[in-house]
Design an enzyme around this catalytic site. Structure first.
Site, PDB file in Angstrom:
ATOM      1  N   TRP A 153      38.425 -33.944  31.296  1.00 21.32           N
ATOM      2  CA  TRP A 153      39.289 -34.526  29.866  1.00 21.32           C
ATOM      3  C   TRP A 153      38.754 -35.837  29.411  1.00 21.32           C
ATOM      4  O   TRP A 153      39.370 -36.029  28.061  1.00 21.32           O
ATOM      5  CB  TRP A 153      40.721 -34.944  30.726  1.00 21.32           C
ATOM      6  CG  TRP A 153      40.209 -35.541  31.884  1.00 21.32           C
ATOM      7  CD1 TRP A 153      40.260 -35.739  33.196  1.00 21.32           C
ATOM      8  CD2 TRP A 153      39.792 -37.238  32.008  1.00 21.32           C
ATOM      9  NE1 TRP A 153      39.739 -36.591  33.962  1.00 21.32           N
ATOM     10  CE2 TRP A 153      39.721 -37.613  33.321  1.00 21.32           C
ATOM     11  CE3 TRP A 153      39.890 -38.385  30.838  1.00 21.32           C
ATOM     12  CZ2 TRP A 153      39.289 -38.836  33.589  1.00 21.32           C
ATOM     13  CZ3 TRP A 153      39.630 -39.493  31.334  1.00 21.32           C
ATOM     14  CH2 TRP A 153      39.138 -39.796  32.540  1.00 21.32           C
ATOM     15  N   LYS A 177      37.714 -22.624  30.674  1.00 20.65           N
ATOM     16  CA  LYS A 177      39.037 -23.345  31.263  1.00 20.65           C
ATOM     17  C   LYS A 177      39.032 -24.964  31.012  1.00 20.65           C
ATOM     18  O   LYS A 177      38.208 -25.548  31.764  1.00 20.65           O
ATOM     19  CB  LYS A 177      39.029 -23.156  32.630  1.00 20.65           C
ATOM     20  CG  LYS A 177      40.599 -23.389  33.299  1.00 20.65           C
ATOM     21  CD  LYS A 177      40.827 -23.965  34.569  1.00 20.65           C
ATOM     22  CE  LYS A 177      39.955 -25.324  34.749  1.00 20.65           C
ATOM     23  NZ  LYS A 177      40.951 -26.424  33.963  1.00 20.65           N
ATOM     24  N   GLU A 253      27.147 -30.539  35.325  1.00 19.41           N
ATOM     25  CA  GLU A 253      26.989 -31.831  34.945  1.00 19.41           C
ATOM     26  C   GLU A 253      27.966 -32.654  35.498  1.00 19.41           C
ATOM     27  O   GLU A 253      29.134 -32.789  35.173  1.00 19.41           O
ATOM     28  CB  GLU A 253      27.237 -32.125  33.149  1.00 19.41           C
ATOM     29  CG  GLU A 253      26.316 -31.196  32.360  1.00 19.41           C
ATOM     30  CD  GLU A 253      25.132 -31.876  32.262  1.00 19.41           C
ATOM     31  OE1 GLU A 253      25.029 -33.282  32.636  1.00 19.41           O
ATOM     32  OE2 GLU A 253      23.933 -31.414  31.509  1.00 19.41           O
ATOM     33  N   LEU A 254      27.698 -33.635  36.659  1.00 15.44           N
ATOM     34  CA  LEU A 254      28.417 -34.229  37.535  1.00 15.44           C
ATOM     35  C   LEU A 254      28.630 -35.674  37.070  1.00 15.44           C
ATOM     36  O   LEU A 254      28.250 -36.232  36.115  1.00 15.44           O
ATOM     37  CB  LEU A 254      27.988 -34.047  38.955  1.00 15.44           C
ATOM     38  CG  LEU A 254      27.785 -32.459  39.081  1.00 15.44           C
ATOM     39  CD1 LEU A 254      27.351 -32.105  40.365  1.00 15.44           C
ATOM     40  CD2 LEU A 254      28.953 -31.458  38.695  1.00 15.44           C
ATOM     41  N   GLU A 382      31.921 -44.189  41.616  1.00 14.93           N
ATOM     42  CA  GLU A 382      32.195 -44.003  40.230  1.00 14.93           C
ATOM     43  C   GLU A 382      33.551 -44.706  40.041  1.00 14.93           C
ATOM     44  O   GLU A 382      34.463 -44.319  40.700  1.00 14.93           O
ATOM     45  CB  GLU A 382      32.064 -42.706  39.669  1.00 14.93           C
ATOM     46  CG  GLU A 382      32.104 -42.463  38.277  1.00 14.93           C
ATOM     47  CD  GLU A 382      31.975 -41.007  37.949  1.00 14.93           C
ATOM     48  OE1 GLU A 382      32.357 -40.025  38.762  1.00 14.93           O
ATOM     49  OE2 GLU A 382      31.213 -40.576  37.015  1.00 14.93           O
TER      50      GLU A 382
HETATM   51  P1  NAD Z   1      37.144 -33.104  38.017  1.00 14.72           P
HETATM   52  O1  NAD Z   1      36.226 -32.481  38.768  1.00 14.72           O
HETATM   53  O2  NAD Z   1      38.374 -33.076  38.776  1.00 14.72           O
HETATM   54  O3  NAD Z   1      37.847 -31.897  36.843  1.00 14.72           O
HETATM   55  C1  NAD Z   1      36.952 -31.437  36.030  1.00 14.72           C
HETATM   56  C2  NAD Z   1      37.277 -29.896  35.959  1.00 14.72           C
HETATM   57  O4  NAD Z   1      37.282 -29.176  36.890  1.00 14.72           O
HETATM   58  C3  NAD Z   1      38.726 -29.817  35.096  1.00 14.72           C
HETATM   59  O5  NAD Z   1      38.843 -28.894  34.279  1.00 14.72           O
HETATM   60  C4  NAD Z   1      39.466 -29.423  36.384  1.00 14.72           C
HETATM   61  O6  NAD Z   1      40.631 -28.577  36.116  1.00 14.72           O
HETATM   62  C5  NAD Z   1      38.540 -28.570  37.309  1.00 14.72           C
HETATM   63  N1  NAD Z   1      38.736 -28.767  38.624  1.00 14.72           N
HETATM   64  C6  NAD Z   1      39.086 -29.370  39.364  1.00 14.72           C
HETATM   65  N2  NAD Z   1      39.132 -28.633  40.726  1.00 14.72           N
HETATM   66  C7  NAD Z   1      38.870 -27.582  40.757  1.00 14.72           C
HETATM   67  C8  NAD Z   1      38.625 -26.374  41.627  1.00 14.72           C
HETATM   68  N3  NAD Z   1      38.965 -26.607  42.931  1.00 14.72           N
HETATM   69  N4  NAD Z   1      38.201 -25.338  41.137  1.00 14.72           N
HETATM   70  C9  NAD Z   1      37.854 -25.139  39.839  1.00 14.72           C
HETATM   71  N5  NAD Z   1      38.185 -26.108  38.713  1.00 14.72           N
HETATM   72  C10 NAD Z   1      38.340 -27.227  39.222  1.00 14.72           C
HETATM   73  O7  NAD Z   1      36.701 -34.235  37.267  1.00 14.72           O
HETATM   74  P2  NAD Z   1      37.621 -35.059  36.092  1.00 14.72           P
HETATM   75  O8  NAD Z   1      38.206 -35.926  36.974  1.00 14.72           O
HETATM   76  O9  NAD Z   1      38.280 -34.438  35.097  1.00 14.72           O
HETATM   77  O10 NAD Z   1      36.598 -35.502  35.183  1.00 14.72           O
HETATM   78  C11 NAD Z   1      35.777 -37.064  35.451  1.00 14.72           C
HETATM   79  C12 NAD Z   1      34.492 -36.463  36.305  1.00 14.72           C
HETATM   80  O11 NAD Z   1      33.825 -35.908  35.253  1.00 14.72           O
HETATM   81  C13 NAD Z   1      33.738 -37.736  36.696  1.00 14.72           C
HETATM   82  O12 NAD Z   1      33.186 -37.626  37.851  1.00 14.72           O
HETATM   83  C14 NAD Z   1      32.656 -37.760  35.602  1.00 14.72           C
HETATM   84  O13 NAD Z   1      31.398 -38.570  35.691  1.00 14.72           O
HETATM   85  C15 NAD Z   1      32.425 -36.412  35.259  1.00 14.72           C
HETATM   86  N6  NAD Z   1      31.812 -35.955  33.923  1.00 14.72           N
HETATM   87  C16 NAD Z   1      30.391 -35.897  33.933  1.00 14.72           C
HETATM   88  C17 NAD Z   1      29.787 -35.455  32.688  1.00 14.72           C
HETATM   89  C18 NAD Z   1      28.441 -35.169  32.587  1.00 14.72           C
HETATM   90  O14 NAD Z   1      28.013 -34.696  31.610  1.00 14.72           O
HETATM   91  N7  NAD Z   1      27.600 -35.372  33.615  1.00 14.72           N
HETATM   92  C19 NAD Z   1      30.512 -35.740  31.257  1.00 14.72           C
HETATM   93  C20 NAD Z   1      31.868 -36.154  31.522  1.00 14.72           C
HETATM   94  C21 NAD Z   1      32.557 -36.316  32.761  1.00 14.72           C
END
Ligand code: NAD
Length: 479
Positions: A153, A177, A253-254, A382
């Site tokens: 998001w 998604k 990308e985590l 983080e």
């Molecule tokens: P998140 O991992 O909770 O969610 C990311 C996406 O994964 C969302 O679309 C969510 O619906 C989906 N998701 C969650 N659980 C899932 C599951 N069990 N199965 C399939 N999909 C699932 O992360 P967040 O809170 O939305 O975003 C923040 C994280 O993203 C932070 O750790 C941040 O560092 C990382 N991030 C990384 C980059 C990069 O380029 N490395 C860029 C932006 C954000």
């Protein structure tokens, strides 16, 4: 422009068609909690239809010329620029990013589409000199196939285009998604893809409150040949495991935990401005955000004083107002984590220089902490919030050791005027992205991505499109 002026799409997008789902969910604004739209809540059925459409469309899309794909991408780019203000407002409304920054995100997001419209035409193969005089050997890049993408998001537009643009340019079809907190911007981008002439089935957008049912369908479907994910390390690990069963290509990308080092020969004034952007951009909700600041004793006082002063001046408020620099955090979970990190650091003896508390609702006051204990959670996990912990550091060897003492390896920054130091420290830091006297290094032409627990693969530049290509080897015997 008022909130009502952004007419949000509430259906999901599949096979060039806008469809209603049997269920809906509410997308709420973190600004004031109001419901922006009740939108399609996709599940397994919708996912199956998107997979079928993407597989069927792939057969045609892969055979279009690079010039045709480039022309559609170029139109997509122009339409994103045309609707930049609308997209920026959508970003601000659904996830609280200050409007001036949201406009910057739209330009950054559009930049990937522009870049990959051009790169589509540069997918050269290779001819390989053969050891046999009667053979001719070729290596030809081919699209990997239909791709499933999952985005977070915090950059509702850029995380979509950084994946979809290279995939589509390579000749793949793409099923997205988006994050449940920010699906509205993704739907706007899909509208523009259709308007640009993107053929049915090439792009699908499946909003879902629960990411699991849609993801299960995609991960089990062996016709979906790649998963590209941006989000937390925890979810990335889960998807990596799931991808094993159908041997999908994987890009992850985590999360990150970026160190920001100010050496004793740094230009302190410039370092302050850069550390402000690297930490407080998007309220700190950035994967490459500076999570910990290491400062050499010689410049510590001057830096800490100027930094606290700059942080004090940050304007916190409604992100729709032009001069707001810090908006609300995206939701309760992020707010809770930020609060916990600050409390934990203070309980271990950190000094509070500024902020440290709630600003009401989902707002957290920009915060500066000094002399934070290395075992504090903020120094290891983080934070994803507007909190800057400052720590002293005595030697290059020590600071490099501390900077690398994490499982993450996304971005690291340092400030120095010494050329030798610039090279040696850049080489020593175990990170995928290094900013030397640069607090905002990311750009569409350059490789973005991490090492260690921060991921696999790169987005941006020519590396970003290679993630969506397989190499086919053709050996021709001249019999
Ligand atoms: P998140 O991992 O909770 O969610 C990311 C996406 O994964 C969302 O679309 C969510 O619906 C989906 N998701 C969650 N659980 C899932 C599951 N069990 N199965 C399939 N999909 C699932 O992360 P967040 O809170 O939305 O975003 C923040 C994280 O993203 C932070 O750790 C941040 O560092 C990382 N991030 C990384 C980059 C990069 O380029 N490395 C860029 C932006 C954000």
């Amino acid at each position: 422009m008022d909130i009502e002026e952004v007419a949000f799409e509430t259906r999901f997008f599949v096979d060039g068609d806008w469809r209603k789902a049997p269920r809906t969910f509410a997308v709420k604004s973190p600004i004031d909690g109001r419901v922006l739209a009740e939108i399609a809540d996709c599940g397994a059925e919708e996912a199956k239809s998107a997979a079928d459409a993407a597989v069927a469309a792939f057969e045609k899309w892969r055979k279009t010329t690079a010039y045709d794909r480039a022309a559609i991408l170029r139109r997509w780019y122009e339409l994103i620029i045309r609707d930049a203000e609308k997209i920026a407002r959508s970003i601000t409304l659904e996830m609280g990013k200050p409007i001036a920054e949201a406009r910057g995100e739209v330009r950054y997001a559009a930049g990937f589409v522009e870049w990959y419209a051009e790169e589509a035409k540069r997918l050269y193969g290779e001819t390989i000199p053969s050891q046999f005089s009667h053979k001719r050997l070729l290596a030809i890049p081919q699209p990997v196939g239909p791709v499933y993408g999952v985005t977070p998001w915090n950059f509702p537009a850029a995380m979509v285009t950084r994946k979809a643009a290279p995939a589509l340019a390579a000749g793949c079809t793409f099923i997205l998604k988006p994050a449940e907190q920010s699906p509205l911007t993704a739907l706007l981008l899909a509208q523009l893809w259709a308007e640009a002439g993107g053929p049915p089935g090439t792009l699908a957008v499946l909003p879902a409150l629960d990411p699991v049912p849609v993801t299960e369908v995609m991960m089990r479907d062996e016709r979906i040949r790649k998963i590209t994910f941006t989000g937390s390390t925890e979810v990335g690990r889960l998807l990596y495991r799931q991808a094993a069963d159908t041997i999908k290509r994987v890009s992850l990308e985590l999360g990150g935990h970026a160190p920001f080092i100010i050496f004793d020969d740094a230009d302190v004034e410039k370092a302050v401005a850069a550390a402000l952007a690297a930490k407080f951009r998007n309220g700190g909700q950035v994967c490459v955000a500076a999570n910990r600041l290491y400062v050499y004793p010689k410049v510590k006082e001057a830096f800490a004083e100027a930094y606290a002063e700059a942080v004090r001046k940050l304007k916190v408020g409604n992100p729709l107002e032009e001069d707001t620099q810090i908006g609300p955090l995206v939701d309760e979970a992020v707010f809770e984590k930020v609060t916990t990190h600050v409390r934990d650091a203070l309980s271990r003896g950190a000094r509070l220089v500024f902020g440290g508390e709630s600003g009401g609702g989902l707002y957290f006051k920009p915060t500066v902490l000094l002399d934070v204990h290395p075992q504090s959670r903020i120094m290891r996990e983080e934070t994803f919030g507007p909190v800057a912990p400052i720590v002293s550091c005595e030697s290059d060897a020590e600071v490099i050791r501390l900077a690398n003492a994490t499982s993450y390896g996304l971005a690291a920054y340092f400030w120095t005027r010494d050329l030798k130091r610039a090279f040696t420290v850049a080489e020593e830091l175990e990170y995928g992205i290094i900013g030397v006297n640069d607090g905002v290094p990311s750009t569409p032409q350059a490789p973005f991505g991490g090492v260690k627990f921060s991921g696999i693969g790169r987005e941006g530049g020519h590396w970003g499109i290679e993630e969506f290509l397989d190499i086919k080897y053709v050996s021709i015997a001249l019999t």
